[in-house]
Design a protein around this motif. Structure first.
Motif, mmCIF file in Angstrom:
data_model
loop_
_atom_site.group_PDB
_atom_site.id
_atom_site.type_symbol
_atom_site.label_atom_id
_atom_site.label_comp_id
_atom_site.label_asym_id
_atom_site.label_seq_id
_atom_site.Cartn_x
_atom_site.Cartn_y
_atom_site.Cartn_z
ATOM 1 N N VAL A 286 4.350 9.057 4.135
ATOM 2 C CA VAL A 286 4.879 10.459 4.234
ATOM 3 C C VAL A 286 6.297 10.690 5.024
ATOM 4 N N PHE A 287 6.098 9.968 6.062
ATOM 5 C CA PHE A 287 7.325 9.973 7.079
ATOM 6 C C PHE A 287 8.418 9.254 6.854
ATOM 7 N N THR A 288 8.381 8.610 5.883
ATOM 8 C CA THR A 288 9.621 7.341 5.675
ATOM 9 C C THR A 288 10.171 7.891 4.307
ATOM 10 N N ASN A 289 11.255 7.439 3.949
ATOM 11 C CA ASN A 289 11.738 7.838 2.754
ATOM 12 C C ASN A 289 12.117 6.426 1.857
ATOM 13 N N PHE A 290 11.200 5.321 2.087
ATOM 14 C CA PHE A 290 11.481 4.403 1.289
ATOM 15 C C PHE A 290 11.262 4.557 -0.239
ATOM 16 N N ALA B 140 0.215 13.032 -1.783
ATOM 17 C CA ALA B 140 -0.240 11.807 -1.304
ATOM 18 C C ALA B 140 -1.381 11.818 -0.603
ATOM 19 N N THR B 141 -1.808 12.873 0.245
ATOM 20 C CA THR B 141 -2.968 12.884 1.377
ATOM 21 C C THR B 141 -4.164 12.973 0.483
ATOM 22 N N VAL B 142 -3.987 14.072 -0.516
ATOM 23 C CA VAL B 142 -5.363 14.117 -1.376
ATOM 24 C C VAL B 142 -5.706 12.911 -2.299
ATOM 25 N N SER B 143 -4.664 12.293 -2.994
ATOM 26 C CA SER B 143 -5.067 11.188 -3.601
ATOM 27 C C SER B 143 -5.506 10.070 -2.965
ATOM 28 N N THR B 144 -4.796 9.800 -1.789
ATOM 29 C CA THR B 144 -5.227 8.858 -0.953
ATOM 30 C C THR B 144 -6.831 8.886 -0.436
ATOM 31 N N ALA B 145 -6.733 10.259 0.021
ATOM 32 C CA ALA B 145 -8.197 10.444 0.491
ATOM 33 C C ALA B 145 -9.289 10.115 -0.477
ATOM 34 N N VAL B 146 -9.128 10.427 -1.813
ATOM 35 C CA VAL B 146 -10.026 9.997 -2.693
ATOM 36 C C VAL B 146 -10.440 8.563 -2.835
ATOM 37 N N THR C 225 0.844 -1.238 0.133
ATOM 38 C CA THR C 225 0.006 0.056 0.108
ATOM 39 C C THR C 225 0.797 1.162 0.062
ATOM 40 N N MET C 226 1.802 1.335 0.838
ATOM 41 C CA MET C 226 2.797 2.409 0.794
ATOM 42 C C MET C 226 3.364 2.566 -0.500
ATOM 43 N N ALA C 227 3.781 1.577 -1.250
ATOM 44 C CA ALA C 227 4.421 1.532 -2.472
ATOM 45 C C ALA C 227 3.412 2.315 -3.479
ATOM 46 N N GLN C 228 2.302 1.841 -3.312
ATOM 47 C CA GLN C 228 1.268 2.475 -4.277
ATOM 48 C C GLN C 228 1.073 3.995 -3.891
ATOM 49 N N ILE C 229 0.964 4.496 -2.686
ATOM 50 C CA ILE C 229 0.785 5.759 -2.354
ATOM 51 C C ILE C 229 1.895 6.575 -2.713
ATOM 52 N N VAL C 230 3.056 6.108 -2.531
ATOM 53 C CA VAL C 230 4.393 6.727 -3.111
ATOM 54 C C VAL C 230 4.161 6.813 -4.668
ATOM 55 N N GLY C 231 3.869 6.002 -5.383
ATOM 56 C CA GLY C 231 3.650 5.980 -6.876
ATOM 57 C C GLY C 231 2.698 6.979 -7.101
ATOM 58 N N ALA D 57 1.535 9.472 -5.703
ATOM 59 C CA ALA D 57 1.986 11.057 -5.057
ATOM 60 C C ALA D 57 2.997 11.484 -6.322
ATOM 61 N N ALA D 58 3.966 10.318 -6.623
ATOM 62 C CA ALA D 58 4.713 10.964 -7.830
ATOM 63 C C ALA D 58 4.099 11.277 -8.890
#
Lengths: 501, 157
Positions: free
Chosen positions: A391-395, A158-164, A135-141, A143-144
């Protein structure tokens, strides 16, 4: 903001609102937890096929395939997508039918019933970790894709698109995921086709482009950089087994199988999904890498990529070359690719937490109606925690997907072997899951440059070999279930007379 | 050994569902609004006590069961069900569903459930049984809709 970016932003906003509207429509069909997590067993083969194919074309594959082609050649990229198509068809004609007959929603639940509570708990931890990182990978993608067109910082994009997708998931559950992923699959197929045609007309046919880039190993040997039978990524055999096991282990596919109308629809649906992947996402996606090399020579000056990762931006770079309108459609392809995968993974995570944690430990007597609200809340909570972690990690997305392989494959070893060999014991299954998880994690994190999985063997092989060795060594010395006993006679009840269940 | 008198309510429901023609765990679970996991757990006890047997211990047959002679002896079906099964190979509930579908072509399982005051998910295996028996056909891209076949029209009338 220039006019070109404004058009893209408007298209993105309309797209977001459209997805929420589809979720709201689906929400009216939710009456029970079976509706929320299994669509009331109403999913037909066309919808199943489109929805299953959409998970393949995630934000990460959109960047990975052209990148693989640039870095390792035509066949490496081709193998990646073609193996996926074959894997999903094999899943549909074998395991998916078994899952549909069982009525069991999750891998941990399956392991509890085939083995015991300890094995279920080990698998549950492993799979929740895998789903979390995916899930984190998809959110990072996601937001990119959103950040560059809006100019927003990463955290806001990341926040706006995840919220949708959290909103439409909360309202409509699997039905919302099915409807939105079908819409997204159609957008992706049409958008990619338009992009393929544009690239063909602008830069020349596939043959022309391959000839122009011949010095970049355009038609290298089958298997590309990793060879055909090597154990390291991305050899042809490693990629093929990765996809086979991922499709078998992917919790989202279990839920799709459970939600299908019948076995007939399952088989047709997954074969259809494989056909969509083979037709729309295989050669064309690979060719994006080659078109990018022709359009932007800086990617691979003199026929060599400037670095192994530059190719992963190939799709985005091509989008910048597209005319206004088509670039907006290409943006929607990127959004659809990332959101379809992220939302279906979240539904799977919600199903596991609700069934294997809440339903098991906190409310075992809950009715189907009573589970709808917790199902919604747990799914949303999981998404919010993954968002905060993103948001808070850099993976980077690549490392997060490596963790997916590490934690997804181990529980599948006893699932598959247990379906083929009735003697496998619960003790063997528990240690198989636990030790293969640990072994593949150590393999992934071992401080070597380049990493072991790229030079010696992918962690997938470590998980399979350790898992199988433990199963075959421990099983003969431990007690199987009643039907695995040598003297089990189906005609004679095994329970001693007078004992009550 | 567990005697027939000591069978739990869940055990009896499972045996009854198998007698009505539902053999997979998913069908049995849906027909009784249970979880597939609950069926799987109960089946282990029923099998050890000789009421049911799996069709296989590996592969596709693992999640399918049949009644043994002992299981048949412990199962009580209503006369309506016996008659419907003998005449058409489906349960009396399925025939009720068929009558509704005949009167309302293109109906959904939710409409049928509201009319019969049943859970929609409990009617899914009955609808599938009607399709397998050639009495009903389904269609619909999103929601599933049902229409009686010519044979189904005849049976329902």
């Amino acid at each position: 903001m220039d006019g070109k970016l404004m058009v893209m932003l408007i298209m993105a906003v309309v797209y977001f609102l459209g997805m929420i509207l589809l979720g709201w429509i689906a929400g009216r069909w939710i009456k029970s937890v079976a509706d929320y997590f299994a669509s009331g067993r109403e999913i037909g083969w066309v919808v199943l096929g489109l929805s299953a194919a959409s998970i393949m074309i995630s934000g990460t594959t959109l960047s990975a395939i052209p990148g693989l082609a640039i870095e390792s050649g035509f066949w490496t990229g081709f193998n990646f997508m073609f193996s996926s198509a074959v894997g999903i068809i094999l899943f549909g004609v074998t395991l998916a039918r078994v899952i549909r007959r069982s009525g069991i929603y999750t891998v941990p639940e399956w392991l509890r019933l085939r083995y015991d509570e300890k094995t279920r708990a080990a698998a549950m931890v492993s799979i929740i970790i895998a789903l979390f990182f995916t899930t984190m990978a998809q959110i990072v993608g996601l937001a990119a894709v959103v950040a560059p067109i809006t100019g927003w910082p990463f955290w806001l994009a990341a926040t706006v698109s995840t919220a949708v997708f959290l909103i439409y998931l909360y309202v409509g559950g699997l039905w919302a995921v099915v409807i939105t992923t079908v819409a997204q699959a159609v957008i992706v197929c049409l958008g990619l086709t338009a992009s393929y045609i544009w690239a063909w007309v602008t830069y020349g046919s596939w043959g022309d482009v391959l000839a122009k880039t011949a010095n970049v190993a355009a038609m290298d040997s089958f298997g590309g950089r990793g060879g055909t039978f090597g154990l390291a990524y991305p050899s042809a055999i490693t990629v093929a087994v990765i996809w086979l096991l991922l499709w078998f282990a992917t919790q989202e596919n279990w839920i799709r199988a459970i939600g299908a109308r019948s076995e007939r629809h399952i088989v047709k649906g997954f074969v259809f999904a494989g056909a969509i992947i083979a037709v729309f996402f295989t050669v064309g996606m690979v060719m994006f890498g080659y078109y990018a090399m022709v359009a932007i020579p800086d990617i691979a000056p003199g026929g060599k990529p400037v670095n192994p990762f530059v190719g992963y931006g190939a799709y985005g770079m091509l989008v910048t070359q597209m005319p206004a309108g088509l670039n907006g459609i290409a943006l929607l392809v990127g959004l659809s690719a990332a959101m379809s995968t992220a939302s279906v993974i979240l539904v799977a995570a919600g199903a596991i937490i609700m069934r294997d944690v809440y339903g098991r430990y906190f409310h075992p007597t809950a009715t189907q109606e009573q589970l709808v609200l917790p199902g919604r809340l747990f799914t949303t909570l999981f998404g919010v925690v993954a968002l905060v972690a993103s948001v808070f990690t850099n993976f980077d997305a690549g490392f997060l997907l490596s963790l997916l392989f590490t934690f997804t494959v181990p529980p599948m070893v006893p699932v598959v072997v247990g379906m083929l060999w009735k003697r496998v014991t619960s003790t063997a299954a528990f240690w198989s899951v636990t030790l293969s998880c640990l072994a593949s994690l150590v393999w992934l994190l071992y401080p070597a440059t380049p990493p072991l999985w790229a030079t010696s063997a992918h962690m997938l092989w470590v998980a399979i070999i350790v898992g199988l060795v433990v199963l075959f060594v421990v099983t003969p010395f431990t007690k199987p279930k009643y039907y695995g006993e040598k003297n089990f006679d189906r005609a004679v009840p095994a329970r001693p007379a007078g004992e009550v269940a | 050994m567990m005697s027939a008198a000591k069978l739990s309510e869940t055990d009896r429901k499972i045996l009854e569902a198998v007698a009505k023609g539902f053999h997979t765990f998913a069908e049995i679970a849906d027909a009784n609004i249970m979880e597939g996991a609950a069926v799987a757990t109960a089946v282990e006890d029923l099998e050890m006590d000789g009421y049911v047997r799996r069709r296989g211990y590996t592969g596709f047959g693992f999640n399918e069961i049949d009644l043994t002679d002992r299981g048949r002896g412990a199962t009580v079906l209503s006369d309506k069900d016996k008659e419907a099964l003998k005449a058409h190979g489906v349960s009396s509930t399925a025939l009720e569903v068929l009558k509704f579908i005949r009167a309302h072509p293109g109906t959904t399982v939710v409409d049928i459930a509201e009319s019969l005051r049943e859970s929609a998910i409990a009617l899914v295996p009955h609808c599938n049984a009607l399709i397998s028996a050639g009495l009903v056909q389904d269609s619909g891209l999103w929601r599933r809709t049902f229409t009686a076949t010519a044979k189904g029209q005849q049976v329902a009338s």
